[in-house]
Design an enzyme around this catalytic site. Structure first.
Site, PDB file in Angstrom:
ATOM      1  N   ASP A  84       0.227   2.244 -10.267  1.00  0.00           N
ATOM      2  CA  ASP A  84       1.352   3.206  -9.971  1.00  0.00           C
ATOM      3  C   ASP A  84       1.096   4.268  -9.857  1.00  0.00           C
ATOM      4  OD1 ASP A  84       3.811   3.999  -8.587  1.00  0.00           O
ATOM      5  OD2 ASP A  84       4.134   1.795  -8.322  1.00  0.00           O
ATOM      6  N   HIS A  85       0.531   5.144  -9.684  1.00  0.00           N
ATOM      7  CA  HIS A  85       0.818   6.698 -10.392  1.00  0.00           C
ATOM      8  C   HIS A  85       1.916   7.521 -10.480  1.00  0.00           C
ATOM      9  CE1 HIS A  85       1.745   8.539  -6.254  1.00  0.00           C
ATOM     10  NE2 HIS A  85       1.420   9.529  -6.768  1.00  0.00           N
ATOM     11  N   HIS A 111       6.581   3.044  -6.115  1.00  0.00           N
ATOM     12  CA  HIS A 111       7.007   3.581  -6.787  1.00  0.00           C
ATOM     13  C   HIS A 111       8.798   4.009  -6.680  1.00  0.00           C
ATOM     14  CE1 HIS A 111       2.965   5.319  -6.020  1.00  0.00           C
ATOM     15  NE2 HIS A 111       3.074   6.198  -4.450  1.00  0.00           N
TER      16      HIS A 111
END
Ligand code: BG6
Length: 512
Positions: free
Chosen positions: A186-187, A249
């Site tokens: 999950d960047h 996010h």
């Protein structure tokens, strides 16, 4: 990150190497690591993709991506060319049985050359292949870690489509890889400013005593984007803002803000604390609850600075009658001792007036007012954690206006990353890839966490699917979304924080 650490020699295999993510994010990030000499001595990148490309065409494309998106844009040609020597590419079709054998043969050659079989497989493909590729790898014995060589699997988002599909995907992956080999990305957790939340909370004595229901009135988390869906209409039609941004996010950010202090900073302690938050999220209870506490919207056409901006329904590969949301705002509670009664508000949308992600901690009003305030009757302290852009933090607090009497005004104490001289801020993907190379899973998601996040989101998806009377609002591109999202915020006259104004003035929000 200890910048002295060098990962062990290995091969990075990217499935979907001819795609957009590899071009914009992955390869520019590996290049950033290369420039900082953080790659192993013996290292190779093996691209596998569904586009027929010669190695020269592949290199040209990657070079273009590096020049546009790396932290070393338009770098010395010679340095980029040296880096490109690390690349190879093969056309790879999961439907052709012989392709996995070819891939194995190619890897075997590289293994011999590098004298290591350590491998990272990065799945940057359409999600439908997330369970196909691991099975193919296993069919030729490329999946198992041994005493002398590790194999790791990085899985991109979206991880599943709802709870059932995420659960099935986890089960499937675990047939071929062990949990400790799987890196679910999950960047947002790779962003420097998100990691700094851990430090702000757990390395300063002044915040933690206040970080609870006794002092905090509400928490607001926003991820606003000014771009539309661009070329991703087809993907977005099957996703929408809730799946695309909230399930992953924004809930990750919620976890980092709301977690208890871990006993140590090792991956499992952190992940255990975050999952406890997810377990404590109060589930939405039926369609009425969803209708009351979740607002959805879709951008419509508008004129911004004289330019006509198409609405979502006019975007390429989007159904002209689409009811997919490009905006979502929600209010919910975390049922535990720390947060009992404190509303959390999340908001995200495309085609909003600006690109900004931030967390706002609104503190409670002081118990008794002694002074008069210049502008507001009741100005509360706020801690604004700016994730991007203008990364930094602001603390809003009252001070006396110099002069006669005791009139106060709210002022700001701030810290901005840009004031740190010579500080290199790594890209999110760069940090996460490097962590994976080192075998650090702290900033990756464990399977149970992804599933629990879906459990929270599923009732919203179901309510929307089953009850089309729950309104979908249209908002003009360039505005802050449906105005009634303000009604979610509890308290007289309270609204979301608006870091800037609407940039389009035509049109109004309306129900579709
Ligand atoms: C991605 C979403 O995960 O995050 C995109 O799929 C979104 O729709 C992007 O644009 C936002 O990431 P960032 O790093 O630009 O905030």
């Amino acid at each position: 990150m200890n910048t002295m650490d060098k990962p062990e020699n290995h091969i990075l295999v990217i499935f979907g190497a001819s795609g957009d993510l590899a071009y914009r994010k992955l390869m520019p990030s590996v290049y950033n690591l290369y420039k900082q000499k953080l790659l192993p001595e013996k290292f190779q990148i093996f691209g596998a993709g569904r586009t027929t490309l010669t190695i020269e065409q592949f290199k040209d494309k990657i070079k273009d991506g590096i020049n546009k998106f790396s932290n070393y844009k338009n770098d010395d040609d010679k340095v980029i060319d040296d880096f490109l020597q690390l690349l190879s590419y093969m056309y790879f079709d999961t439907d052709k049985k012989e392709d996995i054998v070819k891939l194995k043969n190619n890897l075997t050659e590289i293994y011999q050359k590098l004298q290591t079989e350590n491998t990272i497989y990065y799945l940057s493909t359409p999600p439908s292949l997330y369970s196909v590729i691991p099975k193919l790898l296993a069919s030729v014995g490329l999946n198992k870690s041994t005493e002398t060589a590790w194999k790791k699997l990085v899985v991109e988002k979206p991880f599943g489509y709802d709870f059932n599909s995420a659960h099935a995907l986890n089960k499937n992956l675990l047939n071929f890889f062990k949990e400790k080999q799987i890196y679910r990305i999950d960047h947002y957790l790779g962003k420097e400013t998100v990691q700094n939340i851990f430090v702000t909370r757990f390395s300063n004595e002044i915040f933690e005593p206040l970080w609870n229901r006794n002092y905090i009135h509400r928490v607001e988390i926003t991820a606003a984007e000014s771009i539309g869906v661009e070329k991703r209409g087809a993907y977005y039609e099957s996703s929408g803002a809730l799946r695309d941004m909230v399930q992953n996010h924004l809930l990750q950010l919620t976890g980092v803000i709301a977690m208890e202090p871990p006993s140590s900073f090792d991956p499992d302690s952190i992940r255990d604390e975050i999952i406890k938050v997810f377990h404590a999220l109060r589930p939405f209870n039926g369609e009425d609850d969803v209708a009351k506490n979740v607002i959805r919207g879709q951008y419509g056409e508008a004129t911004i600075n004289g330019e006509k901006i198409p609405g979502y329904r006019q975007e390429k590969s989007v159904d002209p009658n689409s009811r997919v949301e490009t905006y979502v705002a929600l209010k919910f509670y975390i049922d535990n001792f720390r947060w009992g009664g404190v509303p959390f508000y999340l908001r995200t949308g495309k085609r909003l007036p600006t690109r900004v992600s931030e967390v706002v901690i609104h503190f409670k009003p002081i118990p008794h007012f002694l002074f008069s305030h210049k502008n507001l009757k009741n100005a509360c302290n706020q801690l604004i954690i700016r994730i991007q852009p203008d990364e930094g933090m602001k603390l809003k607090f009252d001070m006396k206006i110099p002069g006669q009497g005791f009139v106060t005004e709210q002022t700001e104490m701030d810290f901005n990353y840009s004031t740190l001289a010579n500080q290199y801020i790594p890209e999110a993907y760069e940090r996460l890839l490097y962590d994976c190379m080192l075998g650090d899973t702290t900033l990756y998601q464990r399977g149970d966490r992804v599933e629990t996040a879906w459990k929270f989101v599923d009732p919203i998806l179901n309510a929307w699917k089953n009850n089309d009377k729950i309104p979908l609002y249209s908002y003009p591109a360039g505005t802050w979304g449906p105005q009634n999202a303000d009604d979610l915020i509890e308290g007289n006259g309270l609204t979301w924080r608006y870091p800037c104004n609407n940039i389009s003035t035509d049109g109004r929000f309306c129900e579709l």
